[in-house]
Design a protein around this motif. Structure first.
Motif, short mmCIF file in Angstrom:
data_model
loop_
_atom_site.label_atom_id
_atom_site.label_comp_id
_atom_site.label_asym_id
_atom_site.label_seq_id
_atom_site.Cartn_x
_atom_site.Cartn_y
_atom_site.Cartn_z
N TYR A 16 11.07 7.67 -2.36
CA TYR A 16 10.38 7.06 -1.23
C TYR A 16 11.10 5.85 -0.65
CZ TYR A 16 6.66 10.10 -2.81
OH TYR A 16 5.94 11.20 -3.20
N GLY A 17 12.07 5.31 -1.34
CA GLY A 17 12.83 4.18 -0.83
C GLY A 17 12.00 2.92 -0.64
N GLU A 18 11.00 2.71 -1.51
CA GLU A 18 10.09 1.57 -1.34
C GLU A 18 10.62 0.26 -1.91
OE1 GLU A 18 5.90 3.98 -1.55
OE2 GLU A 18 7.04 3.71 -3.38
N ALA A 19 11.56 0.33 -2.83
CA ALA A 19 12.08 -0.89 -3.44
C ALA A 19 12.87 -1.70 -2.41
CB ALA A 19 12.96 -0.54 -4.63
N TRP A 20 12.73 -3.00 -2.49
CA TRP A 20 13.50 -3.88 -1.64
C TRP A 20 14.81 -4.21 -2.32
CZ3 TRP A 20 9.98 -8.28 0.66
CH2 TRP A 20 8.92 -7.71 1.36
N THR A 21 15.78 -4.65 -1.54
CA THR A 21 17.03 -5.11 -2.12
C THR A 21 16.84 -6.54 -2.63
OG1 THR A 21 17.84 -6.10 -0.07
CG2 THR A 21 18.36 -3.74 -0.45
N ALA A 22 17.75 -6.98 -3.48
CA ALA A 22 17.70 -8.36 -3.97
C ALA A 22 17.77 -9.34 -2.80
CB ALA A 22 18.82 -8.62 -4.96
N ARG A 99 1.90 3.55 1.14
CA ARG A 99 2.27 4.92 1.49
C ARG A 99 1.10 5.86 1.21
NH1 ARG A 99 3.73 7.96 -2.53
NH2 ARG A 99 4.62 6.25 -3.70
N ALA A 100 0.82 6.75 2.13
CA ALA A 100 -0.22 7.76 1.92
C ALA A 100 0.09 8.53 0.64
CB ALA A 100 -0.27 8.72 3.11
N GLY A 101 -0.94 8.76 -0.14
CA GLY A 101 -0.77 9.50 -1.38
C GLY A 101 -0.38 8.65 -2.58
N ASN A 102 -0.13 7.38 -2.38
CA ASN A 102 0.24 6.49 -3.48
C ASN A 102 -0.98 6.30 -4.39
OD1 ASN A 102 0.85 4.18 -5.09
ND2 ASN A 102 2.36 3.55 -3.58
N ALA A 103 -0.80 6.47 -5.68
CA ALA A 103 -1.91 6.34 -6.63
C ALA A 103 -2.54 4.95 -6.61
CB ALA A 103 -1.42 6.66 -8.04
N ALA A 104 -1.82 3.95 -6.12
CA ALA A 104 -2.35 2.58 -6.06
C ALA A 104 -3.54 2.47 -5.11
CB ALA A 104 -1.25 1.60 -5.65
N ILE A 105 -3.71 3.41 -4.22
CA ILE A 105 -4.84 3.37 -3.28
C ILE A 105 -6.16 3.29 -4.05
CG2 ILE A 105 -6.11 4.70 -1.54
CD1 ILE A 105 -3.34 5.62 -0.48
N GLY A 106 -6.27 4.02 -5.16
CA GLY A 106 -7.48 3.96 -5.97
C GLY A 106 -7.75 2.56 -6.49
N LEU A 107 -6.71 1.87 -6.93
CA LEU A 107 -6.84 0.48 -7.38
C LEU A 107 -7.35 -0.39 -6.25
CD1 LEU A 107 -6.34 -2.01 -9.23
CD2 LEU A 107 -3.97 -1.95 -8.43
N TYR A 108 -6.75 -0.27 -5.09
CA TYR A 108 -7.14 -1.11 -3.96
C TYR A 108 -8.60 -0.86 -3.58
CZ TYR A 108 -2.09 -1.66 -3.63
OH TYR A 108 -0.77 -1.92 -3.91
N GLN A 109 -9.02 0.38 -3.57
CA GLN A 109 -10.41 0.68 -3.23
C GLN A 109 -11.36 0.14 -4.30
OE1 GLN A 109 -9.84 4.92 -2.59
NE2 GLN A 109 -9.91 4.63 -0.37
N ARG A 110 -11.01 0.26 -5.57
CA ARG A 110 -11.86 -0.28 -6.64
C ARG A 110 -11.99 -1.79 -6.54
NH1 ARG A 110 -8.96 3.42 -9.50
NH2 ARG A 110 -7.58 1.86 -10.43
N GLU A 111 -10.97 -2.44 -6.01
CA GLU A 111 -10.99 -3.89 -5.87
C GLU A 111 -11.58 -4.35 -4.53
OE1 GLU A 111 -10.48 -6.17 -8.12
OE2 GLU A 111 -9.92 -4.74 -9.67
#
Length: 145
Positions: A16-22, A99-111
């Motif tokens: 997904y290329g989500e990591a940022w460069t240093a 990103r759509a489909g990222n498992a972290a969405i569940g965390l965000y919604q729970r919070e």
């Protein structure tokens, strides 16, 4: 920055290329209102959060948890830490994009985050596939500071 780039390499799927460069991380950290929160367990890095605030709003820029510590509370602790810090800095809202489909969405919604928007075909995976971005927001006025 070595710890952050190592955590990104471990936590973010390279497809997904989500990591940022240093350089991107160093550049944003030099700006006013930006902060980094590191999580460690038994002295070993487990994750981080990068956020910024401007006036009465804040944004979660990056949240990463190493695979071995996912679904064990590290991401939630980091997110709540960002919410506390943002509120302490005077922010009334915390925004994020994922990103759509990222498992972290569940965390965000729970919070308590709610979806506020969608950017169609915003991200490009390494294979060239377009992926939607979802925007979320949470009010911080009822967050325990």
């Amino acid at each position: 920055m070595g710890i952050v780039t190592a955590l990104m390499a471990e936590a973010f799927d390279p497809a997904y290329g989500e990591a940022w460069t240093a350089g991107q991380c160093l550049g944003i950290l030099s700006l006013s209102g930006v902060w980094l929160t590191l999580a460690s367990i038994d002295g070993a890095p487990a994750g981080f959060a990068l956020a910024r605030s401007t006036l009465d709003e804040a944004e979660l820029l990056l949240l990463a948890t190493t695979p071995q510590w996912r679904r064990r509370g590290v991401g939630g602790q980091l997110l709540r830490s960002v919410m506390r810090d943002a509120a302490a800095r005077g922010a009334c809202k915390l925004h994020l994009e994922v990103r759509a489909g990222n498992a972290a969405i569940g965390l965000y919604q729970r919070e308590g985050f709610s979806k506020t928007g969608e950017r169609r075909n915003y991200y490009r995976g390494h294979d060239g596939r377009a992926i939607d971005a979802h925007s979320f927001m949470r009010l911080l006025d009822n967050f325990e500071r």
